[in-house]
Design an enzyme around this catalytic site. Structure first.
Site, PDB file in Angstrom:
ATOM      1  N   GLU A 274       0.079  -3.268   1.898  1.00 55.29           N
ATOM      2  CA  GLU A 274       1.227  -3.774   2.274  1.00 55.29           C
ATOM      3  C   GLU A 274       0.962  -5.018   3.480  1.00 55.29           C
ATOM      4  OE1 GLU A 274       3.761  -0.470   3.284  1.00 55.29           O
ATOM      5  OE2 GLU A 274       4.046  -0.041   1.155  1.00 55.29           O
TER       6      GLU A 274
ATOM      7  N   GLU B 177       2.725   2.027  -5.761  1.00 55.04           N
ATOM      8  CA  GLU B 177       3.621   3.207  -4.972  1.00 55.04           C
ATOM      9  C   GLU B 177       4.983   3.111  -5.513  1.00 55.04           C
ATOM     10  OE1 GLU B 177       3.589   2.890  -0.879  1.00 55.04           O
ATOM     11  OE2 GLU B 177       1.426   2.276  -0.577  1.00 55.04           O
TER      12      GLU B 177
END
Length: 408
Positions: A195, A314
């Site tokens: 991320e 995810e």
């Protein structure tokens, strides 16, 4: 020690080109012929537990449960930086033999079960050290100082410390099996970072430059394994027609298409958390938004990236229960339809799967039995779930369906 194995809150992640801002010319989809469809899960804590012999029974039980559900790829944190329990890199350039031996053991055990590990190499967030820790080391800040992961992208020394770690890990030979990591079939892929964001970079160019250089470096060390980067998936200037799809209409200094256009990135990855990015909406609206989010990235991969494969790295929803199960059904349908038709969406990984004795720290955890045990439930910081069995059932069906299509 067993308290650390089963209950230590070691920090799940929150919740990782051309000068005019356009992406580089769409490369041939290098990963298209080698990325096989799969259903997988995230289980970030496996490295630290594998490093402690007293915790290894928990690890084995977790791997057995993952295998029984039908997942074939497990994404783990293959790093742990700075002070803390079972740190892999307690100081810059200093690596723990014990933790590395634990990773060797984990790869052997995963391989014996037909599982592959997606190896995430650092974190944008401060959990497990990550980019903030590299910034602190670069700037000679004390361990208890605060550092921002975005500063990593303008700090050449911090980036070099990261590359030094990557070189060590990718070049390693397993002390148990004798197999070089670059040749190990138990490694599915290298994931450059979890991320990454760079707030304030309106050009959305710094992360793209880092990704291209880091991916090229990994490829220079290991030409066998695939390389990706754990993007959340925010669109940037290279996709003006898709900017409106971004939550809150912000880029966070990232540009999905530009970053994934690197010829050294074999497959694109995105994350999806509608309950965080669309707060205050009901389950139906969250699920509709989630489908649109994935479809927008499928379109970008197809039309801007030359058909480069896409992985939903995810996906999750909190709390457990019917709303979660409904979202999982939507993601299952998207994945099955794409895999069956030869589409760009090739895989999806649940966030996250855990042993029943591991507390549900972030509200997203799924357990094979449908719920944590009593001791773990008492430590949960989020709304407890009495029974999430339907979500588990959907995931089991997803795994079986993807395996069937991939084998045909």
């Amino acid at each position: 020690m067993m308290g650390n194995c089963f209950g230590a809150p070691d920090g799940p992640a929150a919740a990782a080109a051309a000068p005019d801002g356009a992406p580089a010319a769409a490369p041939s989809p290098a990963g298209a012929s080698t990325l096989k469809p799969f259903a997988g899960c995230n289980c970030y804590y496996l490295l630290t537990r594998a490093a402690d012999p007293g915790c290894r029974p928990m690890v084995l039980q977790t791997l057995d449960a993952i295998q029984a559900l039908g997942f074939t790829v497990v994404r783990i944190w293959a790093f742990n930086d700075g002070p803390g329990w079972m740190s892999l890199q307690p100081q810059a350039g200093q690596y723990s033999d014990q933790v590395l031996a634990g990773l060797d053991w984990l790869l052997v055990e995963a391989g014996q079960r037909g599982l592959q590990l997606m190896m995430t190499l650092t974190n944008f967030w401060a959990e497990f050290g990550g980019m903030p820790q590299y910034v602190k080391w670069s700037q000679c800040l004390p361990d208890d100082a605060t550092a921002d992961g975005k500063d990593f992208f303008s700090d050449a020394k911090a980036q070099q410390l990261y590359l030094d770690f990557v070189t060590m890990l990718v070049s390693r030979t397993n002390s148990i099996s004798g197999v070089a990591y670059r040749d190990d079939p138990a490694i599915h892929s290298w994931d450059l970072a979890n991320e990454p964001r760079c707030e304030g970079d309106e050009s959305c160019s710094r992360i793209a430059a880092f990704i291209d250089a880091a991916a090229a470096h990994v490829k220079s060390l290991d030409s066998r394994h695939l390389v990706t980067v754990g993007l959340e998936g925010f669109f940037g200037p290279s996709s003006p027609e898709l900017l409106a799809a971004n939550p809150y209409n912000v880029t966070h200094g990232t540009d999905f298409a530009r970053e994934c256009a690197s010829p050294h990135i074999d497959f694109a990855s995105i994350h999806m958390y509608a309950d965080q990015w669309c707060p205050g909406t009901g389950d139906e609206q969250c699920n509709s938004w989630s489908v649109a989010w994935v479809q927008a990235h499928m379109a970008a991969c197809q039309h801007q990236l030359g058909g480069k494969p896409l992985v939903l790295q995810e996906f999750g929803k909190k709390p457990g229960g019917p709303g979660r199960a409904a979202l999982f059904i939507e993601m299952d349908q998207l994945l099955q339809q794409s895999v069956a038709s030869g589409g760009v969406l090739k895989a999806a990984l649940l966030w996250m799967f855990a042993h029943e004795s591991y507390p549900d720290y972030d509200g997203y955890t799924v357990y094979a039995s449908g719920a944590p045990d009593a001791a773990a439930a008492a430590q949960c910081q989020q709304q407890a779930v009495a029974d999430d069995a339907l979500s588990v059932q959907v995931l089991r069906g997803m795994c079986a369906a993807v395996r069937g299509v991939a084998a045909s």
